[in-house]
Design an enzyme around this catalytic site. Structure first.
Site, mmCIF file in Angstrom:
data_model
loop_
_atom_site.group_PDB
_atom_site.id
_atom_site.type_symbol
_atom_site.label_atom_id
_atom_site.label_comp_id
_atom_site.label_asym_id
_atom_site.label_seq_id
_atom_site.Cartn_x
_atom_site.Cartn_y
_atom_site.Cartn_z
ATOM 1 N N CYS A 282 -3.641 -1.033 -2.137
ATOM 2 C CA CYS A 282 -3.932 0.374 -2.394
ATOM 3 C C CYS A 282 -4.891 0.494 -3.582
ATOM 4 O O CYS A 282 -4.603 0.013 -4.679
ATOM 5 C CB CYS A 282 -2.628 1.094 -2.697
ATOM 6 S SG CYS A 282 -2.838 2.835 -3.063
ATOM 7 N N ASN A 283 -6.022 1.156 -3.354
ATOM 8 C CA ASN A 283 -7.001 1.319 -4.439
ATOM 9 C C ASN A 283 -6.426 2.145 -5.580
ATOM 10 O O ASN A 283 -6.650 1.842 -6.750
ATOM 11 C CB ASN A 283 -8.260 2.016 -3.913
ATOM 12 C CG ASN A 283 -9.115 1.116 -3.062
ATOM 13 O OD1 ASN A 283 -10.150 0.651 -3.480
ATOM 14 N ND2 ASN A 283 -8.678 0.839 -1.835
ATOM 15 N N THR A 284 -5.683 3.198 -5.224
ATOM 16 C CA THR A 284 -5.136 4.071 -6.269
ATOM 17 C C THR A 284 -4.160 3.289 -7.137
ATOM 18 O O THR A 284 -4.189 3.366 -8.365
ATOM 19 C CB THR A 284 -4.437 5.286 -5.621
ATOM 20 O OG1 THR A 284 -5.313 5.870 -4.654
ATOM 21 C CG2 THR A 284 -4.062 6.320 -6.662
ATOM 22 N N TYR B 235 -0.577 8.424 -2.444
ATOM 23 C CA TYR B 235 -0.621 8.127 -3.880
ATOM 24 C C TYR B 235 -1.852 8.772 -4.528
ATOM 25 O O TYR B 235 -1.869 9.027 -5.726
ATOM 26 C CB TYR B 235 -0.709 6.616 -4.117
ATOM 27 C CG TYR B 235 0.566 5.831 -3.947
ATOM 28 C CD1 TYR B 235 1.721 6.393 -3.394
ATOM 29 C CD2 TYR B 235 0.628 4.496 -4.357
ATOM 30 C CE1 TYR B 235 2.884 5.647 -3.249
ATOM 31 C CE2 TYR B 235 1.789 3.746 -4.226
ATOM 32 C CZ TYR B 235 2.908 4.323 -3.668
ATOM 33 O OH TYR B 235 4.055 3.578 -3.533
ATOM 34 N N GLY B 236 -2.875 8.989 -3.711
ATOM 35 C CA GLY B 236 -4.183 9.414 -4.234
ATOM 36 C C GLY B 236 -4.168 10.748 -4.947
ATOM 37 O O GLY B 236 -5.046 11.050 -5.749
ATOM 38 N N ASP C 89 0.861 -1.176 0.000
ATOM 39 C CA ASP C 89 0.000 0.000 0.000
ATOM 40 C C ASP C 89 0.900 1.229 0.000
ATOM 41 O O ASP C 89 2.099 1.131 0.280
ATOM 42 C CB ASP C 89 -0.900 -0.004 1.252
ATOM 43 C CG ASP C 89 -1.808 1.215 1.298
ATOM 44 O OD1 ASP C 89 -2.389 1.553 0.249
ATOM 45 O OD2 ASP C 89 -1.922 1.849 2.356
ATOM 46 N N SER C 90 0.296 2.379 -0.254
ATOM 47 C CA SER C 90 1.057 3.625 -0.186
ATOM 48 C C SER C 90 1.512 3.913 1.249
ATOM 49 O O SER C 90 2.431 4.703 1.458
ATOM 50 C CB SER C 90 0.186 4.774 -0.686
ATOM 51 O OG SER C 90 -1.037 4.788 0.022
ATOM 52 N N GLU D 38 -6.274 8.541 9.665
ATOM 53 C CA GLU D 38 -4.936 8.418 10.260
ATOM 54 C C GLU D 38 -4.845 9.154 11.585
ATOM 55 O O GLU D 38 -4.111 8.759 12.485
ATOM 56 C CB GLU D 38 -3.880 8.922 9.275
ATOM 57 C CG GLU D 38 -3.848 8.047 8.033
ATOM 58 C CD GLU D 38 -2.515 8.023 7.321
ATOM 59 O OE1 GLU D 38 -1.579 8.712 7.753
ATOM 60 O OE2 GLU D 38 -2.439 7.287 6.315
ATOM 61 N N CYS E 119 -11.259 2.933 -0.959
ATOM 62 C CA CYS E 119 -9.973 3.439 -0.452
ATOM 63 C C CYS E 119 -9.657 2.668 0.814
ATOM 64 O O CYS E 119 -10.550 2.368 1.609
ATOM 65 C CB CYS E 119 -10.093 4.933 -0.154
ATOM 66 S SG CYS E 119 -8.638 5.628 0.638
ATOM 67 N N THR E 120 -8.371 2.377 0.982
ATOM 68 C CA THR E 120 -7.949 1.573 2.126
ATOM 69 C C THR E 120 -8.411 2.122 3.476
ATOM 70 O O THR E 120 -8.659 1.359 4.407
ATOM 71 C CB THR E 120 -6.408 1.515 2.162
ATOM 72 O OG1 THR E 120 -5.902 2.844 1.967
ATOM 73 C CG2 THR E 120 -5.860 0.584 1.120
ATOM 74 N N HIS E 121 -8.490 3.450 3.565
ATOM 75 C CA HIS E 121 -8.770 4.065 4.860
ATOM 76 C C HIS E 121 -10.255 4.109 5.227
ATOM 77 O O HIS E 121 -10.602 4.293 6.379
ATOM 78 C CB HIS E 121 -8.248 5.500 4.883
ATOM 79 C CG HIS E 121 -6.764 5.610 4.903
ATOM 80 N ND1 HIS E 121 -5.972 5.110 3.895
ATOM 81 C CD2 HIS E 121 -5.923 6.154 5.817
ATOM 82 C CE1 HIS E 121 -4.714 5.364 4.175
ATOM 83 N NE2 HIS E 121 -4.649 5.991 5.338
HETATM 84 N N1 DGL Z 1 -4.002 3.745 -0.037
HETATM 85 C C1 DGL Z 1 -4.669 4.784 -0.775
HETATM 86 C C2 DGL Z 1 -5.859 4.180 -1.531
HETATM 87 O O1 DGL Z 1 -6.421 3.179 -1.151
HETATM 88 C C3 DGL Z 1 -5.119 5.921 0.126
HETATM 89 C C4 DGL Z 1 -3.984 6.760 0.658
HETATM 90 C C5 DGL Z 1 -3.205 7.466 -0.434
HETATM 91 O O2 DGL Z 1 -3.722 8.426 -1.056
HETATM 92 O O3 DGL Z 1 -2.083 7.059 -0.692
HETATM 93 O O4 DGL Z 1 -6.236 4.711 -2.543
#
Ligand code: DGL
Length: 279
Positions: A73-75, A42-43, A10-11, A152, A184-186
Site C-alpha cells: 500500500c502506497n499510503t 487508507y488513502g 495492503d489496505s 475496483e 497507488c496500488t490501483h
Molecule cells: N492501497 C492504497 C494505496 O496504494 C489505495 C487504496 C486506499 O486508499 O486504501 O495508497
C-alpha cells in the site's frame, strides 16, 4: 529461513498488483497476503490511523513467520515504513523508494509527476524520496482519489475513466512532466487510459515492478531465496467477509485467486492466530 513466506499487505485488494508482479518474477516463493478490507480505504485516513492499522497487520503477518514484509500500500508505505522497519525483525520493503528510484532513472527532462491517494500526496513521501536521490528534479504531484473506485468497479477503459483521467492529469500534462509515477496500488489497472491521456512522450512508472526488483535483490543478498524450480503457495487473508475481495481480486490477478480466509486482527493477535474462517 529460505522456506518462509514473503508477507505482503495492503489496505484491500489493490496490493494484488504488487503480489502479481512478485509471483511473476519469483514464482518459487510462498506468499501470505493480507488485505484490510474491513477498514479500506487508507488513502483518506490520517497518518496516525494508517500507522496503527499497519502495525497491527505487520504483527499478524510476523506471527505467521514471514522472512520479509512488503508494504504494498502506497499510503501505508508513505507514513508507516520507518516505524515498521524499526520494529520488525525482518526486512521491510515499501513501494515509495523503488518507485522514486525508477522515476529518477527514467526522467530525461528532470520533471516528474506523481499521482496517488490524498494520504500519499499529502505526506510528500515521493517528493522527498525523489529529491533525496536528485534534489534538482522538479516534482509535480496530484491526488487522484476517484481512480481507486474506478479500478475496483472495473471501469478502466470507458468514457468515465477517460474523463476522470483527463480532469486529474490535465495539469500534469500541461506542466510537461516526462515521467509519471503511478503511486497507488490501483493505478496500474488504469494504465491504458492514463497512458492515452498523458501521451506517448511520458514514461509511466509502476511501483509494483520496481518493488519486486528490490525484494528479489534483498532476498538474493541475504541468501533467502528459495531454489529456482520450486512453485510457491499463496495464501490470502482479509479482514471483512471475502466475497468482494474474491470478485475484484480475481479480476486484478486474471483469475486463480486461491482460498481466502477472514481474520479478526485484534482477536487473532490475542489468541495466537486460530480464528480464521475459510471461504
Ligand atoms: N492501497 C492504497 C494505496 O496504494 C489505495 C487504496 C486506499 O486508499 O486504501 O495508497
Amino acid at each position: 529461513m529460505n522456506w518462509k513466506a514473503i508477507g505482503i499487505f495492503d489496505s484491500g485488494v489493490g496490493g494484488l498488483t504488487v503480489l502479481k508482479e512478485i509471483v511473476r518474477v519469483l514464482p518459487q516463493e510462498d506468499t501470505i497476503y493480507l488485505g484490510d478490507t474491513a477498514r479500506v480505504p487508507y488513502g483518506t485516513k490520517s497518518p496516525e490511523t494508517v500507522i496503527r492499522y499497519s502495525h497491527q497487520i505487520a504483527h499478524y503477518l510476523q506471527s505467521q513467520d514471514i522472512k520479509l514484509l512488503v508494504v504494498a500500500c502506497n499510503t501505508a508505505s508513505a507514513v508507516a515504513l520507518g516505524s515498521l522497519s524499526a520494529e520488525l525483525p525482518v526486512p521491510v520493503v515499501g513501494v515509495i523508494e523503488p518507485g522514486a528510484k525508477a522515476a529518477v532513472a527514467a526522467t530525461r527532462t528532470g520533471k516528474v509527476g506523481v499521482i496517488g491517494t490524498a494520504g500519499t500526496i499529502g505526506s510528500s513521501a515521493y517528493t522527498k524520496a525523489i529529491k533525496r536521490i536528485n534534489p534538482d528534479i522538479e516534482v509535480v504531484t496530484r491526488a487522484c482519489p476517484l481512480f481507486v473506485p474506478l479500478a475496483e468497479e472495473g471501469w478502466v477503459d470507458n468514457e468515465v475513466a477517460r474523463l476522470t483521467a483527463r480532469i486529474y492529469l490535465g495539469d500534469l500534462r500541461e506542466q510537461g512532466v516526462d515521467t509519471l509515477v503511478l503511486g497507488c496500488t490501483h493505478y496500474p489497472i488504469l494504465k491504458k487510459v492514463i497512458a492515452e491521456v498523458m501521451g506517448p512522450g511520458v514514461t509511466l512508472v509502476d511501483s509494483a515492478e520496481e518493488t519486486t526488483l528490490t525484494v528479489a535483490g534483498i532476498l538474493g543478498e541475504q541468501d533467502l531465496l528459495r531454489p529456482k524450480g520450486e512453485l510457491g503457495n499463496h495464501h490470502y487473508y482479509v479482514t471483512d467477509v471475502p466475497a468482494g475481495f474474491i470478485r475484484v481480486g480475481n479480476r486484478f490477478l486474471g483469475g486463480n485467486l486461491g482460498d481466502v480466509y477472514q481474520v479478526d486482527l485484534e482477536k487473532d493477535l490475542q489468541s495466537g492466530g486460530s480464528l480464521e474462517e475459510a471461504y
